[in-house]
Design a protein around this motif. Sequence first.
Motif, mmCIF file in Angstrom:
data_model
loop_
_atom_site.group_PDB
_atom_site.id
_atom_site.type_symbol
_atom_site.label_atom_id
_atom_site.label_comp_id
_atom_site.label_asym_id
_atom_site.label_seq_id
_atom_site.Cartn_x
_atom_site.Cartn_y
_atom_site.Cartn_z
ATOM 1 N N VAL A 22 0.973 -1.175 -0.061
ATOM 2 C CA VAL A 22 -0.123 0.062 0.192
ATOM 3 C C VAL A 22 0.738 1.214 -0.104
ATOM 4 C CG1 VAL A 22 -1.596 1.169 1.300
ATOM 5 C CG2 VAL A 22 -1.840 -1.142 1.080
ATOM 6 N N CYS A 26 0.962 4.202 -2.701
ATOM 7 C CA CYS A 26 0.573 5.984 -2.117
ATOM 8 C C CYS A 26 1.914 6.727 -2.623
ATOM 9 C CB CYS A 26 0.893 5.975 -0.515
ATOM 10 S SG CYS A 26 -0.764 5.043 0.102
ATOM 11 N N SER A 32 -3.866 8.632 -1.500
ATOM 12 C CA SER A 32 -4.076 8.442 0.034
ATOM 13 C C SER A 32 -4.123 6.689 0.167
ATOM 14 C CB SER A 32 -5.344 8.821 0.325
ATOM 15 O OG SER A 32 -6.391 8.318 0.050
ATOM 16 N N ARG A 33 -3.992 6.230 1.363
ATOM 17 C CA ARG A 33 -3.939 4.924 1.804
ATOM 18 C C ARG A 33 -5.367 4.369 1.422
ATOM 19 N NH1 ARG A 33 0.193 2.682 4.780
ATOM 20 N NH2 ARG A 33 -1.279 0.911 5.623
ATOM 21 N N ASP A 34 -6.568 4.946 1.688
ATOM 22 C CA ASP A 34 -7.547 4.595 1.293
ATOM 23 C C ASP A 34 -7.865 4.410 -0.250
ATOM 24 O OD1 ASP A 34 -8.704 4.460 4.050
ATOM 25 O OD2 ASP A 34 -9.584 6.379 3.812
ATOM 26 N N THR A 35 -7.389 5.226 -0.913
ATOM 27 C CA THR A 35 -7.388 5.086 -2.445
ATOM 28 C C THR A 35 -6.699 3.836 -2.865
ATOM 29 O OG1 THR A 35 -7.677 7.495 -2.851
ATOM 30 C CG2 THR A 35 -6.900 6.305 -4.588
ATOM 31 N N ARG A 37 -5.862 1.061 -1.321
ATOM 32 C CA ARG A 37 -6.736 -0.125 -0.767
ATOM 33 C C ARG A 37 -7.892 -0.274 -1.723
ATOM 34 N NH1 ARG A 37 -6.098 2.283 4.441
ATOM 35 N NH2 ARG A 37 -4.570 1.144 5.688
ATOM 36 N N ARG A 38 -8.617 0.682 -2.010
ATOM 37 C CA ARG A 38 -9.724 0.480 -3.069
ATOM 38 C C ARG A 38 -9.306 -0.028 -4.395
ATOM 39 N NH1 ARG A 38 -11.712 5.363 -0.640
ATOM 40 N NH2 ARG A 38 -10.660 6.817 -1.976
#
Length: 261
Positions: A22, A26, A32-35, A37-38
Amino acid sequence: MYQEERMLHILEYLSKHQRITVEDICRIFQVSRDTARRDLVRLEEQNAIVRTRGGALLSAGPIVIPSYNDRLNTVSAEKKLIGRRAAQLVQSGQRIILDSSTTVQACAEFIEAPGCTIVTNSINQADILSNKQEISVHLLGGQLQSQHRYVYGSAAVEALSHYFAERAFIGVGSISSKGLTSLTVEEGRIKHKMMQQAEMTIVLADHSKFGRELFYKFADLSEVDLIITDRSPTPDMLELLDQHEVELWVADLSFSKELSV
């Protein structure tokens, strides 16, 4: 950068480095980390990767498309039947768009329509058509995909926006309830732009393309007018095509004998 573009680059990274974290995503893509992961969740849904704690590995069996020349060496009699049937739709004086698939190349080989104008992103198609009298050929500019013998990218898509055609002949990696898919984003984008620039979209696909899905969806079934294939698909697929008002032609051996009479 669009999510689909990042996903393609993630797969390219994995093909070289076997794993990605991840944090790598990034850092490389400034997201971002959320992006990140998605992106990995979506790639996992496509069965392209195996997610691990904090990252991902390539799936054990990634899809590999042979080079264009390798595919030409194995062009089947079925693809030639499809191409020959499709070529019957090209009339003198028409404006036509051809993509870079080997099945569409089979169509190009049979086209005999003096006065027609053909736009393509395929080096092979342009070469074949250049030997046909009274056919005007427009080869799109852009970045060269040397392995698969076509040009792509923003320049090619922009150039396409200035052409308008009666018919576009498109090859696909797969056809399913989710629509038409290709292995790469760039290939899919230029195919979709070709469809948008034509009054009628004709998809050329042998029977093996039905019921499977590749990486990138580039069009819905509702955007297709006609599919030419070599074998009737399953009843479920026939019902799906009927729901989306997609006409289906099956170019079988009886059609070949009819043409030779």
